[in-house]
Enzyme design. Sequence first.
Site, short mmCIF file in Angstrom:
data_model
loop_
_atom_site.label_atom_id
_atom_site.label_comp_id
_atom_site.label_asym_id
_atom_site.label_seq_id
_atom_site.Cartn_x
_atom_site.Cartn_y
_atom_site.Cartn_z
N SER A 164 -24.09 -36.94 -24.58
CA SER A 164 -25.26 -36.68 -23.11
C SER A 164 -26.37 -37.79 -22.86
O SER A 164 -26.27 -38.85 -23.80
CB SER A 164 -25.38 -35.75 -23.09
OG SER A 164 -26.27 -35.46 -21.69
N TYR A 178 -31.82 -28.90 -25.47
CA TYR A 178 -30.16 -29.38 -25.57
C TYR A 178 -30.43 -31.67 -24.88
O TYR A 178 -29.65 -32.03 -26.32
CB TYR A 178 -29.83 -30.04 -23.44
CG TYR A 178 -28.57 -30.19 -23.29
CD1 TYR A 178 -27.59 -29.51 -23.68
CD2 TYR A 178 -28.71 -31.18 -22.23
CE1 TYR A 178 -26.02 -30.01 -23.28
CE2 TYR A 178 -27.80 -31.94 -22.45
CZ TYR A 178 -26.11 -31.27 -22.81
OH TYR A 178 -24.91 -31.97 -22.22
N LYS A 223 -28.70 -33.32 -28.63
CA LYS A 223 -28.11 -34.57 -27.88
C LYS A 223 -28.38 -36.20 -28.45
O LYS A 223 -27.84 -36.76 -29.26
CB LYS A 223 -27.83 -34.78 -27.08
CG LYS A 223 -27.17 -33.65 -25.80
CD LYS A 223 -25.73 -33.46 -26.65
CE LYS A 223 -24.82 -32.57 -25.45
NZ LYS A 223 -23.66 -31.95 -26.42
P1 NDP Z 1 -17.75 -26.20 -20.34
O1 NDP Z 1 -18.94 -25.37 -20.64
O2 NDP Z 1 -17.40 -26.17 -19.36
O3 NDP Z 1 -17.05 -26.58 -21.44
C1 NDP Z 1 -17.55 -25.62 -22.96
C2 NDP Z 1 -16.36 -25.24 -23.75
O4 NDP Z 1 -16.78 -24.80 -24.59
C3 NDP Z 1 -16.40 -23.75 -23.26
O5 NDP Z 1 -14.62 -24.03 -23.11
C4 NDP Z 1 -16.77 -22.61 -24.03
O6 NDP Z 1 -16.76 -21.41 -24.11
C5 NDP Z 1 -16.41 -23.58 -25.38
N1 NDP Z 1 -17.76 -23.30 -26.39
C6 NDP Z 1 -18.94 -22.69 -26.21
N2 NDP Z 1 -19.49 -22.38 -27.62
C7 NDP Z 1 -18.82 -22.49 -28.14
C8 NDP Z 1 -19.16 -22.62 -29.28
N3 NDP Z 1 -19.66 -22.35 -30.24
N4 NDP Z 1 -17.78 -22.70 -30.35
C9 NDP Z 1 -16.37 -22.89 -30.02
N5 NDP Z 1 -16.49 -23.43 -28.46
C10 NDP Z 1 -17.84 -23.85 -27.52
O7 NDP Z 1 -18.74 -27.39 -20.99
P2 NDP Z 1 -18.69 -28.68 -20.29
O8 NDP Z 1 -16.52 -29.15 -20.58
O9 NDP Z 1 -19.28 -29.70 -19.60
O10 NDP Z 1 -19.42 -29.68 -21.78
C11 NDP Z 1 -17.96 -30.19 -22.81
C12 NDP Z 1 -19.29 -31.24 -24.06
O11 NDP Z 1 -20.02 -32.21 -23.36
C13 NDP Z 1 -20.46 -29.69 -24.34
O12 NDP Z 1 -21.01 -30.81 -25.52
C14 NDP Z 1 -21.49 -30.82 -23.12
O13 NDP Z 1 -23.31 -30.25 -23.55
C15 NDP Z 1 -20.93 -32.60 -23.15
N6 NDP Z 1 -21.50 -32.47 -21.92
C16 NDP Z 1 -21.76 -31.92 -20.48
C17 NDP Z 1 -22.24 -32.51 -19.41
C18 NDP Z 1 -21.69 -32.25 -18.31
O14 NDP Z 1 -22.19 -32.44 -17.08
N7 NDP Z 1 -20.79 -31.56 -17.56
C19 NDP Z 1 -22.53 -33.98 -19.25
C20 NDP Z 1 -22.25 -34.31 -20.83
C21 NDP Z 1 -22.40 -34.09 -21.58
P3 NDP Z 1 -16.93 -20.25 -23.26
O15 NDP Z 1 -17.26 -20.64 -21.69
O16 NDP Z 1 -16.53 -19.19 -23.70
O17 NDP Z 1 -18.19 -20.27 -23.97
#
Ligand code: NDP
Length: 259
Positions: free
Chosen positions: A149, A164, A168
């Site tokens: 991130s 967080y 990262k």
């Molecule tokens: P979302 O919350 O939209 O999607 C994340 C997905 O991961 C969800 O479906 C969630 O399921 C699932 N998840 C959570 N915990 C687990 C686990 N233990 N094992 C498997 N799956 C899991 O997040 P984003 O798409 O926004 O984020 C994806 C990645 O990108 C993350 O690592 C985030 O930190 C990173 N990121 C995001 C940014 C942003 O602004 N959105 C910016 C920079 C980095 P459920 O909801 O059911 O828990």
Amino acid sequence: MDMVEKFRLTGRTAFITGGARGIGKAVAEGFASAGASVVIADVDIDEASKTAAALGSQYGVGTLATRTDVTSQESVNDLISAIDERFGRLDIAFCNAGICINEKAEDMTLEQWSRVIGINLTGVFITAQAAGRYMIAKGTRGSIINTASMSAHIVNVPQPQCAYNASKAGVIQLTKSLAVEWAPHGIRVNSISPGYIGTELVKASPTLIPLIKTWNDMAPMHRLGEPEELQSVTLYLASDASSFTTGSDVVVDGAFTCF
Ligand code: NDP
């Protein structure tokens, strides 16, 4: 080789953790559109199944949905077994599942800290290690991509999120370590560092929704990124187009971290 051919993933298999929605879903679509079979690995199996089915019918590629919790080695080993059984190969691992807890450092409980580090950093280690072990055993010259991130590079304001940010930053140094260790096996390991992206992580958080305007005011491009804007960079890292790129972190943040 034709330059465009280097980006094709036909005949390859990719898993995407956190692939049911958000960034993982968009990246899975990018891989599928380039011809890869995609495995949607997520704790939310209902949503993962919907995503996998939609990609299969849209792009005509092989798909699989698994209930995978990246904090559990047993669960991730089951993922690898399911991939082995169905596709017999793994070429691309997108270790992407992550969460954010916004809490002041002085109020953060050890439980909150451990949950964030457990999913975002230890979870990436568990999934990348399992992918690397399988690729080494099979002699696959694979590509592992981890989601870091911009928070690995800067401290976000005004919201507090020390666990967080630390998790990262850890992902980037873990990525570099794996890249060096596994280069002799022909396995490349890179990370991406997105800026604010309009997914549910942001748009469904009551704490963060009121801050979107503040961030957009601070951002040179005055907007959030779209998950689809991470498809091309991850396709580059997944494919032969990036054959000399390993141990790199690619920042995709609309210049947010430039000043
Ligand atoms: P979302 O919350 O939209 O999607 C994340 C997905 O991961 C969800 O479906 C969630 O399921 C699932 N998840 C959570 N915990 C687990 C686990 N233990 N094992 C498997 N799956 C899991 O997040 P984003 O798409 O926004 O984020 C994806 C990645 O990108 C993350 O690592 C985030 O930190 C990173 N990121 C995001 C940014 C942003 O602004 N959105 C910016 C920079 C980095 P459920 O909801 O059911 O828990």
